[in-house]
Design an enzyme around this catalytic site. Structure first.
Site, PDB file in Angstrom:
ATOM      1  N   ASP A   3     -63.497  64.761  97.140  1.00 18.11           N
ATOM      2  CA  ASP A   3     -64.342  65.889  96.736  1.00 18.11           C
ATOM      3  C   ASP A   3     -65.624  65.806  97.563  1.00 18.11           C
ATOM      4  O   ASP A   3     -65.982  64.750  98.077  1.00 18.11           O
ATOM      5  CB  ASP A   3     -64.627  65.946  95.224  1.00 18.11           C
ATOM      6  CG  ASP A   3     -65.043  64.629  94.585  1.00 18.11           C
ATOM      7  OD1 ASP A   3     -65.661  63.786  95.270  1.00 18.11           O
ATOM      8  OD2 ASP A   3     -64.760  64.440  93.389  1.00 18.11           O
TER       9      ASP A   3
ATOM     10  N   GLU B  16     -58.977  60.684  96.556  1.00 17.49           N
ATOM     11  CA  GLU B  16     -59.753  61.335  95.488  1.00 17.49           C
ATOM     12  C   GLU B  16     -60.806  62.266  96.078  1.00 17.49           C
ATOM     13  O   GLU B  16     -61.933  62.348  95.579  1.00 17.49           O
ATOM     14  CB  GLU B  16     -60.435  60.271  94.597  1.00 17.49           C
ATOM     15  CG  GLU B  16     -59.484  59.274  93.983  1.00 17.49           C
ATOM     16  CD  GLU B  16     -60.155  58.255  93.063  1.00 17.49           C
ATOM     17  OE1 GLU B  16     -61.330  58.444  92.688  1.00 17.49           O
ATOM     18  OE2 GLU B  16     -59.485  57.253  92.706  1.00 17.49           O
TER      19      GLU B  16
ATOM     20  N   GLU C  81     -60.916  49.421  93.193  1.00 20.99           N
ATOM     21  CA  GLU C  81     -62.365  49.155  93.236  1.00 20.99           C
ATOM     22  C   GLU C  81     -62.723  47.682  93.021  1.00 20.99           C
ATOM     23  O   GLU C  81     -63.503  47.342  92.125  1.00 20.99           O
ATOM     24  CB  GLU C  81     -63.080  50.066  92.212  1.00 20.99           C
ATOM     25  CG  GLU C  81     -62.837  51.536  92.500  1.00 20.99           C
ATOM     26  CD  GLU C  81     -63.432  52.497  91.490  1.00 20.99           C
ATOM     27  OE1 GLU C  81     -64.094  52.045  90.528  1.00 20.99           O
ATOM     28  OE2 GLU C  81     -63.235  53.718  91.629  1.00 20.99           O
TER      29      GLU C  81
ATOM     30  N   HIS D 170     -65.199  60.266  97.820  1.00 22.76           N
ATOM     31  CA  HIS D 170     -66.105  61.097  97.021  1.00 22.76           C
ATOM     32  C   HIS D 170     -67.345  61.313  97.889  1.00 22.76           C
ATOM     33  O   HIS D 170     -68.191  60.422  98.000  1.00 22.76           O
ATOM     34  CB  HIS D 170     -66.464  60.400  95.704  1.00 22.76           C
ATOM     35  CG  HIS D 170     -65.287  60.254  94.794  1.00 22.76           C
ATOM     36  ND1 HIS D 170     -64.660  61.335  94.216  1.00 22.76           N
ATOM     37  CD2 HIS D 170     -64.598  59.169  94.382  1.00 22.76           C
ATOM     38  CE1 HIS D 170     -63.652  60.932  93.470  1.00 22.76           C
ATOM     39  NE2 HIS D 170     -63.582  59.606  93.558  1.00 22.76           N
TER      40      HIS D 170
ATOM     41  N   ASN E 228     -57.129  50.671  96.305  1.00 20.63           N
ATOM     42  CA  ASN E 228     -57.894  51.920  96.378  1.00 20.63           C
ATOM     43  C   ASN E 228     -59.372  51.607  96.168  1.00 20.63           C
ATOM     44  O   ASN E 228     -59.716  50.742  95.359  1.00 20.63           O
ATOM     45  CB  ASN E 228     -57.359  52.822  95.236  1.00 20.63           C
ATOM     46  CG  ASN E 228     -57.796  54.257  95.310  1.00 20.63           C
ATOM     47  OD1 ASN E 228     -57.728  54.881  96.370  1.00 20.63           O
ATOM     48  ND2 ASN E 228     -58.233  54.813  94.174  1.00 20.63           N
TER      49      ASN E 228
HETATM   50  O1  9MR Z   1     -62.443  61.676  87.069  1.00 17.03           O
HETATM   51  C1  9MR Z   1     -62.470  60.588  86.164  1.00 17.03           C
HETATM   52  C2  9MR Z   1     -63.368  60.937  84.985  1.00 17.03           C
HETATM   53  O2  9MR Z   1     -62.780  61.968  84.215  1.00 17.03           O
HETATM   54  C3  9MR Z   1     -63.596  59.701  84.132  1.00 17.03           C
HETATM   55  O3  9MR Z   1     -64.546  60.002  83.148  1.00 17.03           O
HETATM   56  C4  9MR Z   1     -64.074  58.567  85.014  1.00 17.03           C
HETATM   57  C5  9MR Z   1     -64.305  57.323  84.187  1.00 17.03           C
HETATM   58  O4  9MR Z   1     -64.499  56.203  84.975  1.00 17.03           O
HETATM   59  O5  9MR Z   1     -63.119  58.301  86.020  1.00 17.03           O
HETATM   60  C6  9MR Z   1     -62.987  59.374  86.893  1.00 17.03           C
HETATM   61  O6  9MR Z   1     -62.101  59.060  87.939  1.00 17.03           O
HETATM   62  C7  9MR Z   1     -62.490  57.972  88.786  1.00 17.03           C
HETATM   63  C8  9MR Z   1     -61.223  57.334  89.308  1.00 17.03           C
HETATM   64  O7  9MR Z   1     -60.382  56.984  88.257  1.00 17.03           O
HETATM   65  C9  9MR Z   1     -61.535  56.134  90.182  1.00 17.03           C
HETATM   66  N1  9MR Z   1     -62.451  56.464  91.236  1.00 17.03           N
HETATM   67  C10 9MR Z   1     -63.655  57.178  90.834  1.00 17.03           C
HETATM   68  C11 9MR Z   1     -63.290  58.401  90.005  1.00 17.03           C
HETATM   69  C12 9MR Z   1     -64.529  59.204  89.670  1.00 17.03           C
HETATM   70  O8  9MR Z   1     -65.383  58.452  88.836  1.00 17.03           O
END
Ligand code: 9MR
Length: 352
Positions: A253, A251, A147, A224, A188
């Site tokens: 969904d 990732e 990111e 997402h 990513n």
């Molecule tokens: O799914 C993850 C969630 O449990 C955490 O609270 C969150 C914190 O930033 O991160 C989520 O996973 C993220 C991933 O690591 C990077 N891309 C976005 C995902 C969804 O926020």
């Protein structure tokens, strides 16, 4: 007695043979993995363990390999949670996507507070080295940086970019390649699903990294997504693939605005079929990961008020119509009646 034992063994063997295994099906399409995110917390649920064993071929640690978990205070490493995930994966023959080494988020305050360039470089090097060496040879893909872009295509104002400029990305990949040359090294990001400045910036960066000989192997599109808004995913994945790097959906969904009803679940089935089909249709797309096993554990509930139900299995870990959409995309069978959620000639929608 002996007969019934043998019979049960046969029935069990047949049952597991007959089971739809997304990992096997995507492998038959020449792809590397169909995975899901999990961690020690979600693995406490027997359904999550069972579905990872039965359906998926890879797992991504949802949180346990992030900086704030691995190195919560300077020089103190904690691998308890990530070890649990890795042990489970190794015991069950699941490949592992490492996530993630250099990211502005879930980053402890002591890193953000650094103002000296050399101190940050040394810390980055030590963090990447220590983390990757622990799992050397066990992680088939690593999200080395995550990111780095804002939505307008400018670089995110992270401590890494502030002190080191774009070169922090080169440095991270160079260190990663020296630690585990067997792992595919990824950048990513999210919102690479539609045209616009963000994906343009990513494609520009990938070109520059390649020109500079940076050891990057792939680009992950997180995906997402929102129900009914998946039409541009394929074309953008194809643009990423044109860089010559491998691509992966990392990732996935597809969230639904509440209230969730059957019509929306059927739309979600079609959307999953479209997106997974997009990856299948692009030679450089090597695999798909969904961001969780069951809706119950998804980050969506906690993050987007009014949105729900983004994954392949529902709150009770029963297959949703979305599962049949994935099966159809994987060519297991043809969806003859997309309304039924199980019209695939296989075992989609039978709830097990
Ligand atoms: O799914 C993850 C969630 O449990 C955490 O609270 C969150 C914190 O930033 O991160 C989520 O996973 C993220 C991933 O690591 C990077 N891309 C976005 C995902 C969804 O926020």
């Amino acid at each position: 007695m002996k007969f019934s034992t043998t019979l049960s063994a046969f029935v069990l063997a047949f049952a597991s043979f007959a089971q739809a295994q997304l990992g096997d099906k995507i492998a038959a399409k020449g792809k590397a993995n169909f995975g899901a995110a999990a961690d020690a917390n979600t693995l406490q649920n027997a359904n999550v363990q069972r579905l990872l064993q039965e359906e998926f071929s890879s797992v991504t640690p949802e949180n346990s390999m992030k900086w704030e978990v691995i190195q919560p205070s300077l020089g103190t490493f904690n691998f308890q949670q990530s070890d649990a995930l890795v042990d489970f994966a190794v015991e069950n023959g699941l490949d592992i996507r490492g996530h993630t080494l250099v990211w502005h988020s879930q980053l402890p305050a002591y890193v953000d507070a650094i103002i000296d360039k050399d101190q940050l470089l040394a810390l980055m090097e030590n963090h990447i080295n220590t983390t990757m060496s622990r799992y050397q040879g066990k992680i088939f893909q690593w999200d080395v940086v995550n990111e780095v872009f804002e939505e307008d295509g400018s670089f995110r104002n992270s401590v890494f970019f502030r002190l080191l400029g774009e070169e922090f990305i080169d440095t991270a990949f160079n260190i990663a390649a020296s630690v585990d040359p067997s792992s595919k090294l990824y950048i990513n990001d999210f919102n690479l699903d539609g045209p616009g400045p963000k994906i343009d910036a990513m494609i520009g960066l990938l070109g520059r990294l390649q020109t500079r000989g940076v050891p990057i192997d792939g680009v992950g599109s997180q995906a997402h997504l929102i129900l009914g808004q998946v039409g541009s995913v394929g074309a953008q994945l194809a643009r990423l693939a044109e860089t010559g790097l491998e691509v992966a959906i990392t990732e996935l969904d597809i969230r639904i605005e509440a209230p969730v009803d059957q019509a929306k679940l059927i739309q979600q089935q079609q959307d999953y079929q479209t997106v997974v089909g997009d990856c299948i249709g692009i030679a450089a797309c090597v695999g798909v990961t969904v961001w969780g096993v069951g809706d119950k554990d998804s980050w969506v509930d906690a993050t987007f008020a009014g949105f729900d139900s983004p994954l392949l299995f529902d709150d009770g870990f029963v297959k949703k119509p979305a599962y049949a959409g994935v099966e159809a995309a994987l060519g297991a069978s043809v969806v003859v009646n997309p309304g039924s959620g199980q019209g695939n000639g296989g075992d989609g929608g039978n709830g097990c």
